[in-house]
Enzyme design. Structure first.
Site, mmCIF file in Angstrom:
data_model
loop_
_atom_site.group_PDB
_atom_site.id
_atom_site.type_symbol
_atom_site.label_atom_id
_atom_site.label_comp_id
_atom_site.label_asym_id
_atom_site.label_seq_id
_atom_site.Cartn_x
_atom_site.Cartn_y
_atom_site.Cartn_z
ATOM 1 C CB VAL A 156 -12.207 -1.515 -12.171
ATOM 2 C CG1 VAL A 156 -12.662 -0.359 -12.930
ATOM 3 C CG2 VAL A 156 -11.265 -1.094 -11.092
ATOM 4 C CG ASP A 264 0.397 0.921 -4.456
ATOM 5 O OD1 ASP A 264 1.769 0.581 -4.692
ATOM 6 O OD2 ASP A 264 -0.363 0.415 -4.629
#
Length: 409
Positions: A156, A264
């Site tokens: 990212v 998750d």
């Protein structure tokens, strides 16, 4: 004509292949050692590798495996050669190679295999963009500023959208250009996130790709920290932990209402804005329950072990109660300062603890907790999904009911 690497430790065979390929107009580089070949192919990539299995230093199996793991060599065709023509060797050779040729072989058959591999190959010699070193580069109309973080399947960056003049976050999926299943999963992550319009879920603006085929999502730039970083830096008050849990539960309930299971939920996927608003991240492995062609194969374990439910570990069907479990683990960690199941131990020990052990009572790590709070966390962590809260909405209701009675320490 093509550039071809021949990795063969038998001088006679190597010379025969080189002479034939050179006469056909190919550029040929020969290697007699596996480790040397691996270095050479990485430094000067060919358009095809002819690879013997039995090599000094590093076997052909190992060379092929490492070449397949090298993102810059995605699609490089490999033709495996071996005198071991049994089925087991053939299957092992084909695990990382595109074709397999047993010795002895005719030079005409070798020539035909090479022609077929080159004809259908999409590999092009050239530098593939390193997704871990994009600072200062231009990707489409985004100027990359700096890296914000890296996960198992993504990187990212903070970037500037030069069309709209705003700061954004770009999430690059590292395997997206070479694995069609992962690419589809990434696209589904974007589609899922775009469906969710909730204050506690990070939205997605769009999905684009680089010239090399790397998919990336464009998202709002969040200012703050992950819950994982926050827990490493400081101890939360019980009231703060409960407030975060309520927000997480609210975002997950919105997902569940759309038929989505996150699968998750963990502190690294929970972002805390500067105003203490929670944003759920990474719906990359969610299960779109209404979708028939689920990309996750039956029996596949997906998620992060310490936060996975017993049924998830067993590879069984997963429903919203798996997210109830994961949020229960996160809430336990926020209050106790540790995870409930054998933190710091090896993989197998943690796995067995999740499936078989009962966590220590929260009161062992925090004084003055209301009994109702301990009961709520214990119910979320029941091994049998039928014994947990039946839905995230039920869990959220129980958490909200605790807030007025929770001491602020």
């Amino acid at each position: 004509m093509a550039r071809i690497a021949v990795v063969e430790d038998n001088p006679g065979i190597s010379r025969m292949i080189r002479v034939k390929l050179t006469s056909d107009g190919h550029e040929v580089e020969t290697y007699m050692d596996g480790a040397e070949a691996l270095r050479g192919v990485r430094e000067v990539p060919p358009e095809l590798v002819i690879l013997d299995i039995n090599l000094p230093t590093l076997s052909g199996f190992d060379v092929a495996k490492q070449l397949r793991e090298d993102l810059s060599l995605h699609g490089l065709p490999i033709l495996m050669l071996t005198a071991q023509d049994d089925l087991e060797s053939r299957l092992q050779g084909l695990e990382h190679a595109d074709d397999y040729l047993g010795k002895p072989f005719s030079i005409k058959e070798l020539q035909a295999r090479i022609t077929a591999l080159l004809r259908r190959s999409s590999f092009r010699v050239g530098k593939v963009r390193d997704l871990d070193r994009l600072e200062g580069e231009q990707v489409r109309h985004y100027r990359i500023d700096r890296k914000l973080g890296r996960g198992g399947m993504s990187v990212v960056y903070r970037a500037t959208d030069e069309h709209l003049g705003r700061s954004v976050a770009l999430k690059f999926f590292t395997d997206s250009f070479r694995d069609e299943q992962l690419k589809r999963r990434f696209m589904r992550e974007a589609q899922v996130a775009s469906r969710l319009e909730h204050p506690n879920v990070c939205t997605v603006y769009t999905v684009e790709d680089t010239a090399e085929g790397h998919l990336f999502m464009v998202m709002p730039l969040l200012e703050g920290t992950t819950l994982d970083e926050r827990l490493r830096a400081d101890t939360l008050s019980v009231a703060q932990a409960l407030d975060y849990a309520v927000q997480i539960a609210a975002g997950l309930q919105a997902a569940h209402d759309l038929g989505l299971v996150h699968r998750d939920v963990k502190p690294g996927n929970i972002f805390i804005n500067q105003n203490d608003t929670i944003k759920l991240l990474d719906f990359g492995i969610v299960k779109w329950r209404a979708q028939q062609d689920d990309l996750t194969k039956p029996g596949t374990i997906m998620g992060t072990l310490s936060y996975m439910s017993p049924e998830q570990i067993r590879g069984q069907n997963v429903d919203p109660r798996a997210d109830v479990w994961a949020l229960g683990v996160v809430l336990y960690e926020m209050i106790a300062g540790r995870r409930p199941f054998r933190e710091g131990h090896d993989f197998v020990t943690v796995l067995n603890a999740i499936v078989n052990d009962t966590p220590d009572p929260l009161g062992d790590y925090r004084d003055g907790l209301p009994a109702e709070l301990e009961d709520v966390v214990a119910k979320a962590l029941e091994k049998d999904p039928d014994d947990r809260f039946g839905s995230m909405a039920d869990f959220l209701e129980a958490l909200e009911a605790l807030q007025p009675r929770t001491p602020r320490h």
